[in-house]
Design a protein around this motif. Structure first.
Motif, PDB file in Angstrom:
ATOM      1  N   ASN A 105     -51.113 -44.586 -75.771  1.00 11.32           N
ATOM      2  CA  ASN A 105     -51.139 -45.565 -74.645  1.00 11.32           C
ATOM      3  C   ASN A 105     -50.875 -47.169 -75.046  1.00 11.32           C
ATOM      4  O   ASN A 105     -50.617 -47.842 -74.240  1.00 11.32           O
ATOM      5  CB  ASN A 105     -53.012 -45.744 -74.538  1.00 11.32           C
ATOM      6  N   THR A 106     -50.724 -47.252 -76.393  1.00  9.04           N
ATOM      7  CA  THR A 106     -49.952 -48.593 -76.879  1.00  9.04           C
ATOM      8  C   THR A 106     -48.542 -48.475 -77.062  1.00  9.04           C
ATOM      9  O   THR A 106     -48.131 -49.493 -77.178  1.00  9.04           O
ATOM     10  CB  THR A 106     -50.537 -48.972 -78.446  1.00  9.04           C
ATOM     11  N   GLY A 107     -48.017 -47.335 -76.415  1.00 14.46           N
ATOM     12  CA  GLY A 107     -46.589 -47.299 -76.426  1.00 14.46           C
ATOM     13  C   GLY A 107     -45.817 -46.626 -77.430  1.00 14.46           C
ATOM     14  O   GLY A 107     -44.453 -46.053 -77.402  1.00 14.46           O
ATOM     15  N   ILE A 108     -46.536 -45.969 -78.231  1.00 11.62           N
ATOM     16  CA  ILE A 108     -45.744 -44.995 -79.412  1.00 11.62           C
ATOM     17  C   ILE A 108     -45.570 -43.702 -78.913  1.00 11.62           C
ATOM     18  O   ILE A 108     -46.317 -42.866 -77.935  1.00 11.62           O
ATOM     19  CB  ILE A 108     -46.758 -44.741 -80.599  1.00 11.62           C
ATOM     20  N   LYS A 109     -44.077 -43.266 -78.803  1.00 15.01           N
ATOM     21  CA  LYS A 109     -43.813 -42.070 -78.101  1.00 15.01           C
ATOM     22  C   LYS A 109     -43.808 -40.905 -79.253  1.00 15.01           C
ATOM     23  O   LYS A 109     -43.420 -40.601 -80.369  1.00 15.01           O
ATOM     24  CB  LYS A 109     -42.264 -42.080 -77.940  1.00 15.01           C
TER      25      LYS A 109
ATOM     26  N   ILE B 222     -43.496 -37.486 -78.722  1.00 10.30           N
ATOM     27  CA  ILE B 222     -42.662 -36.223 -78.636  1.00 10.30           C
ATOM     28  C   ILE B 222     -41.480 -36.340 -79.673  1.00 10.30           C
ATOM     29  O   ILE B 222     -41.415 -35.761 -80.671  1.00 10.30           O
ATOM     30  CB  ILE B 222     -42.051 -35.836 -77.262  1.00 10.30           C
ATOM     31  N   PRO B 223     -40.843 -37.641 -79.626  1.00 12.44           N
ATOM     32  CA  PRO B 223     -39.847 -37.760 -81.010  1.00 12.44           C
ATOM     33  C   PRO B 223     -40.336 -37.840 -82.241  1.00 12.44           C
ATOM     34  O   PRO B 223     -39.638 -37.263 -82.842  1.00 12.44           O
ATOM     35  CB  PRO B 223     -39.200 -39.091 -80.442  1.00 12.44           C
ATOM     36  N   ASN B 224     -41.576 -38.264 -82.101  1.00 13.51           N
ATOM     37  CA  ASN B 224     -42.027 -38.357 -83.431  1.00 13.51           C
ATOM     38  C   ASN B 224     -42.410 -36.941 -84.067  1.00 13.51           C
ATOM     39  O   ASN B 224     -42.348 -36.590 -85.153  1.00 13.51           O
ATOM     40  CB  ASN B 224     -43.432 -39.130 -83.663  1.00 13.51           C
ATOM     41  N   ALA B 225     -43.022 -36.204 -83.190  1.00  9.23           N
ATOM     42  CA  ALA B 225     -43.354 -34.826 -83.493  1.00  9.23           C
ATOM     43  C   ALA B 225     -41.880 -33.842 -83.805  1.00  9.23           C
ATOM     44  O   ALA B 225     -41.993 -33.266 -85.058  1.00  9.23           O
ATOM     45  CB  ALA B 225     -44.051 -34.209 -82.529  1.00  9.23           C
ATOM     46  N   ILE B 226     -41.059 -34.161 -83.185  1.00  4.00           N
ATOM     47  CA  ILE B 226     -39.744 -33.269 -83.425  1.00  4.00           C
ATOM     48  C   ILE B 226     -39.019 -33.923 -84.685  1.00  4.00           C
ATOM     49  O   ILE B 226     -38.670 -33.152 -85.575  1.00  4.00           O
ATOM     50  CB  ILE B 226     -38.787 -33.830 -82.178  1.00  4.00           C
ATOM     51  N   ALA B 227     -38.982 -35.376 -85.117  1.00  2.27           N
ATOM     52  CA  ALA B 227     -38.683 -35.799 -86.169  1.00  2.27           C
ATOM     53  C   ALA B 227     -39.544 -35.179 -87.471  1.00  2.27           C
ATOM     54  O   ALA B 227     -38.723 -34.933 -88.518  1.00  2.27           O
ATOM     55  CB  ALA B 227     -38.684 -37.335 -86.282  1.00  2.27           C
ATOM     56  N   CYS B 228     -40.794 -34.729 -87.225  1.00  3.50           N
ATOM     57  CA  CYS B 228     -41.533 -34.368 -88.525  1.00  3.50           C
ATOM     58  C   CYS B 228     -41.098 -32.918 -88.760  1.00  3.50           C
ATOM     59  O   CYS B 228     -41.019 -32.497 -89.863  1.00  3.50           O
ATOM     60  CB  CYS B 228     -43.161 -34.379 -88.004  1.00  3.50           C
ATOM     61  N   TYR B 229     -40.890 -32.242 -87.443  1.00  2.00           N
ATOM     62  CA  TYR B 229     -40.352 -30.799 -87.857  1.00  2.00           C
ATOM     63  C   TYR B 229     -38.753 -30.948 -88.399  1.00  2.00           C
ATOM     64  O   TYR B 229     -38.631 -29.978 -89.383  1.00  2.00           O
ATOM     65  CB  TYR B 229     -40.035 -30.309 -86.390  1.00  2.00           C
ATOM     66  N   LEU B 230     -38.319 -31.763 -88.093  1.00  2.00           N
ATOM     67  CA  LEU B 230     -36.871 -31.969 -88.631  1.00  2.00           C
ATOM     68  C   LEU B 230     -36.955 -32.253 -90.025  1.00  2.00           C
ATOM     69  O   LEU B 230     -36.290 -31.719 -90.986  1.00  2.00           O
ATOM     70  CB  LEU B 230     -35.818 -33.071 -88.105  1.00  2.00           C
ATOM     71  N   ILE B 231     -37.825 -33.124 -90.562  1.00  2.00           N
ATOM     72  CA  ILE B 231     -37.927 -33.329 -91.947  1.00  2.00           C
ATOM     73  C   ILE B 231     -38.577 -32.095 -92.579  1.00  2.00           C
ATOM     74  O   ILE B 231     -38.036 -31.938 -93.850  1.00  2.00           O
ATOM     75  CB  ILE B 231     -38.701 -34.811 -92.157  1.00  2.00           C
ATOM     76  N   CYS B 232     -39.598 -31.729 -92.179  1.00  2.00           N
ATOM     77  CA  CYS B 232     -40.163 -30.256 -92.812  1.00  2.00           C
ATOM     78  C   CYS B 232     -38.852 -29.329 -92.897  1.00  2.00           C
ATOM     79  O   CYS B 232     -38.879 -28.640 -94.103  1.00  2.00           O
ATOM     80  CB  CYS B 232     -41.032 -29.639 -91.729  1.00  2.00           C
ATOM     81  N   GLY B 233     -38.048 -29.081 -92.029  1.00  2.00           N
ATOM     82  CA  GLY B 233     -37.004 -28.078 -92.243  1.00  2.00           C
ATOM     83  C   GLY B 233     -36.128 -28.450 -93.277  1.00  2.00           C
ATOM     84  O   GLY B 233     -35.516 -27.723 -94.003  1.00  2.00           O
TER      85      GLY B 233
END
Length: 351
Positions: free
Chosen positions: A213-217, A219-230
């Motif tokens: 609600n404060t404007g943080i996106k 979906i991009p944050n979640a995909i970035a987390c998966y990318l870092i984990c990979g």
């Protein structure tokens, strides 16, 4: 007033230092006493110490990768399959296509990171697109990645690509895994503690609806987390392949999940240590402790079988979870015991 504040600050630093180092110091001290009592040396050769640092790097990096999504409510079973597939593709490109050569281990490491990041991003994309529970998505991704690995390797072990002078030099030096582990730790601390991405990650972890609600996106944050984990699991896959000088390409039906389960106990221990300092530092200290335990198991290989090792690890995990669940009650119990002992001592002195 300044003197009082200084004393309070020093006391706080001392409390944090004790809380950070207590578990690793006690853990390692107990293992050293057990070895000394039986006339054993934990690191009888330089190769055994190299194996210790490699084990510590694998456990620490896997723990960090597991915690990134798990702390956000996303349980990911596919970490092990990411590690295996990224190392397989990197090995094939480095030695079968590019021909290997001097310094090829570094090239394979970099390729493992890149391939792992791509696989992780694809896994995150599938999770976002399907909009089903992440634990279900990860099970499907695990089967897919294991199938791809099996197809590439035709179900056999990869040996020729990882048995060469460059890989042998990496696996033989104890300092290489240590350098990689410290570099990964520094990058992760910077990303999650000193960047906008990290601040958004923490905000989403603490309150997803409010953060969105404060404007943080999200979906991009979640995909970035998966990318870092990979990417992290790409490093793990490389270290595992260099240490064992082979890659098992025949793991099917969740055969790769075992890599992930090695991180459960150090994740809980590291999270507890992180209360007093930094959670990433906690994972590092927990990884060192578990690697020390594994080295002790190697020393007592004739007395402690693999099944017994699994039982010991499981018991340690259960005991620590019981402590975490009853931490306040256990703390109050010891306070009462200490208070009763103090009162009894004062009464005897008065008498």
């Amino acid at each position: 007033m300044n003197a009082l504040m200084g004393k309070k600050h020093m006391a706080d630093i001392g409390k944090r230092a004790i809380g950070t180092l207590a578990i690793p110091v006690i853990f390692i001290a107990v293992l050293l006493i057990i070895c000394a009592a039986n006339g054993r040396n934990v690191f009888p050769t330089e190769a055994s110490f190299a194996n210790f640092t490699a084990s510590a790097a694998v456990i620490t990096i896997t723990t960090i990768a597991l915690s990134i999504n798990l702390n956000s409510g996303r349980f990911d079973f596919s970490l092990g399959s990411m590690a295996v597939l990224s190392s397989v593709i990197a090995a094939k490109i480095t030695y079968s296509i590019l021909g290997g050569g001097s310094g090829s281990a570094v090239l394979m490491l970099l390729l493992s990171v890149v391939v792992g990041a791509i696989i992780g991003a694809l896994s995150g994309g599938i999770y976002v697109l399907l909009k089903i529970p992440p634990i279900i998505t990860s099970l499907g991704v695990t089967l897919i990645l294991e199938g791809v690995t099996y197809t590439i390797t035709e179900g056999s072990y990869i040996t020729a690509e990882v048995r060469n002078a460059s890989m042998t030099a990496f696996s033989g030096g104890w300092y290489y895994p240590l350098i990689v582990m410290i570099a990964v730790l520094a990058i992760i601390i910077y990303l999650f503690d000193h960047t906008k991405f990290g601040y958004n990650y923490k905000a989403l972890k603490e309150g997803q609806k409010v953060s969105v609600n404060t404007g943080i996106k999200e979906i991009p944050n979640a995909i970035a987390c998966y990318l870092i984990c990979g990417a992290l699991m790409g490093v793990v896959g490389f270290i595992n392949s260099s240490r064992s000088t082979l890659i098992n390409g025949g793991s099917l039906n969740f055969g790769s999940i075992g890599i992930m389960f090695t991180a459960f106990l150090p994740m809980f221990i590291g999270g507890f240590i992180g209360r007093f300092s930094n959670d990433k530092l906690g994972y590092f200290l927990a990884g060192i402790s578990m690697a020390f335990l594994n080295s002790t198991f190697v020393v007592f290989a004739n007395e402690v079988t693999s099944s017994t090792q699994s039982i010991i690890n499981a018991v340690l995990l259960v005991v620590f979870l019981i402590y975490l669940s009853n931490e306040r009650a256990i703390g109050n119990f010891f306070k009462k015991c200490f208070g009763a002992m103090t009162s009894h001592s004062k009464a005897r002195k008065g008498a």
